[in-house]
Scaffold this active site. Sequence first.
Site, short mmCIF file in Angstrom:
data_model
loop_
_atom_site.label_atom_id
_atom_site.label_comp_id
_atom_site.label_asym_id
_atom_site.label_seq_id
_atom_site.Cartn_x
_atom_site.Cartn_y
_atom_site.Cartn_z
N ARG A 54 1.00 47.95 56.83
CA ARG A 54 -0.13 48.07 55.91
C ARG A 54 -1.49 48.02 56.61
O ARG A 54 -2.37 48.84 56.35
CB ARG A 54 -0.07 46.96 54.86
CG ARG A 54 1.15 47.05 53.97
CD ARG A 54 1.15 45.86 53.06
NE ARG A 54 2.29 45.85 52.16
CZ ARG A 54 2.43 44.97 51.17
NH1 ARG A 54 1.51 44.05 50.96
NH2 ARG A 54 3.49 45.01 50.39
N ASP A 127 -4.02 44.08 51.37
CA ASP A 127 -3.63 45.06 52.39
C ASP A 127 -2.81 46.22 51.82
O ASP A 127 -2.49 47.15 52.55
CB ASP A 127 -2.91 44.38 53.57
CG ASP A 127 -1.65 43.66 53.14
OD1 ASP A 127 -1.27 43.74 51.96
OD2 ASP A 127 -1.03 43.00 54.01
N ASP A 128 -2.49 46.17 50.54
CA ASP A 128 -1.85 47.35 49.93
C ASP A 128 -2.84 48.13 49.04
O ASP A 128 -2.43 48.86 48.15
CB ASP A 128 -0.58 46.97 49.15
CG ASP A 128 -0.85 45.99 48.03
OD1 ASP A 128 -2.01 45.52 47.89
OD2 ASP A 128 0.09 45.69 47.25
N ASP A 211 -6.67 34.21 42.81
CA ASP A 211 -7.55 35.02 41.95
C ASP A 211 -7.89 34.32 40.63
O ASP A 211 -9.01 34.44 40.12
CB ASP A 211 -6.99 36.44 41.72
CG ASP A 211 -5.54 36.50 41.31
OD1 ASP A 211 -4.92 35.43 41.14
OD2 ASP A 211 -5.03 37.62 41.15
N HIS A 235 -1.12 47.71 42.23
CA HIS A 235 0.21 48.32 42.18
C HIS A 235 0.96 47.97 40.90
O HIS A 235 2.08 48.39 40.71
CB HIS A 235 1.03 47.95 43.42
CG HIS A 235 1.33 46.50 43.52
ND1 HIS A 235 0.56 45.63 44.25
CD2 HIS A 235 2.31 45.75 42.97
CE1 HIS A 235 1.06 44.41 44.14
NE2 HIS A 235 2.12 44.45 43.37
#
Length: 297
Positions: A54, A127-128, A211, A235
């Site tokens: 990634r 990182d995605d 988060d 995602h």
Amino acid sequence: MEVTVILSVLLWFAAHFRFSEGYGRVVRDVRLQSKDSNRLTITVKTTSKFHESRARDIADTWFQLAPENIFFFTDSFDDKLNKSLGGHLINTGCGKGHSRDRLNCKTNAELDLFTQRLSDWACHFDDDNYVNVKTLLNVLDLYDHNQDWYIGKSSTQRPVELDTKNGKVTFWFATGGAGICLSRALVRKMTKYVANGGFAKMGSYLSLPDDMLLGYLISHKLSVSLTTDNRFHSHFEDLALIDRFELAEQVSLSAGSYDKQVHNLVDVPVAFSTEIDKQRFRSLHCFLFSKRCPDIV
Ligand SMILES: *[C@@H]1O[C@H](CO)[C@@H](O)[C@H](O)[C@H]1NC(C)=O
């Protein structure tokens, strides 16, 4: 004669298959300039397990849009990756793995950089994520960084309800997996909660993931409500549903499964084989920023 043929074949290969250079040539025009170094700070949370996959995908693609503004936060040293990131790989020393405390420790390190750099805007991504830095800046320009702004995509349909010693508190939070942006004015107000590992400590105390904890701090403690922007994507959405010709207007995209059965990828012409482009970010980058992409399918 033969020499000329061999030479032109070689040149053709050089032109078509060295894609990182090919990108570079196009990307130079859209790259953020040095004079913009304090307009934006982007942090990317990664882990050593994903350095070669990634993080590499990002280093070769959207990192090139703003190499002076993007910093990676990880849990080990890696000279090779660090070199491709121009020394912007930071080992947080938080330890490996995905435990809540470690992730909060990493987020604390990201927030520390935000408070040190105090750029107009500070954004976190995973990182995605694929980030279109150009669109991101256009979107952020709609807001005033001297006011308090907490921008991202809401993680839940309803606000979170949390029982605390002082009663029930309710707040919204932006999902880390789609990216989160904070204005300078807000980052300044967060400094005292972030300093000396304060954010991570608050996380252990409240048992909240990173988060959600950020939402608690910003929406509840600082009373700055979340501004939802649907151009941020994680995602958890079906990414193929985004129209190919609307991709350039999106701030962040992603890859990976929201369900184990589903290969969740953006819909762009496939210019690189799956082996070297698992998340399809190379094809996407080429689609968005290059006039000519390799033709694989
Ligand atoms: C990356 O390089 C910078 C600058 O040389 C250095 O300060 C930093 O510690 C390195 N980071 C990692 C994780 O190797």
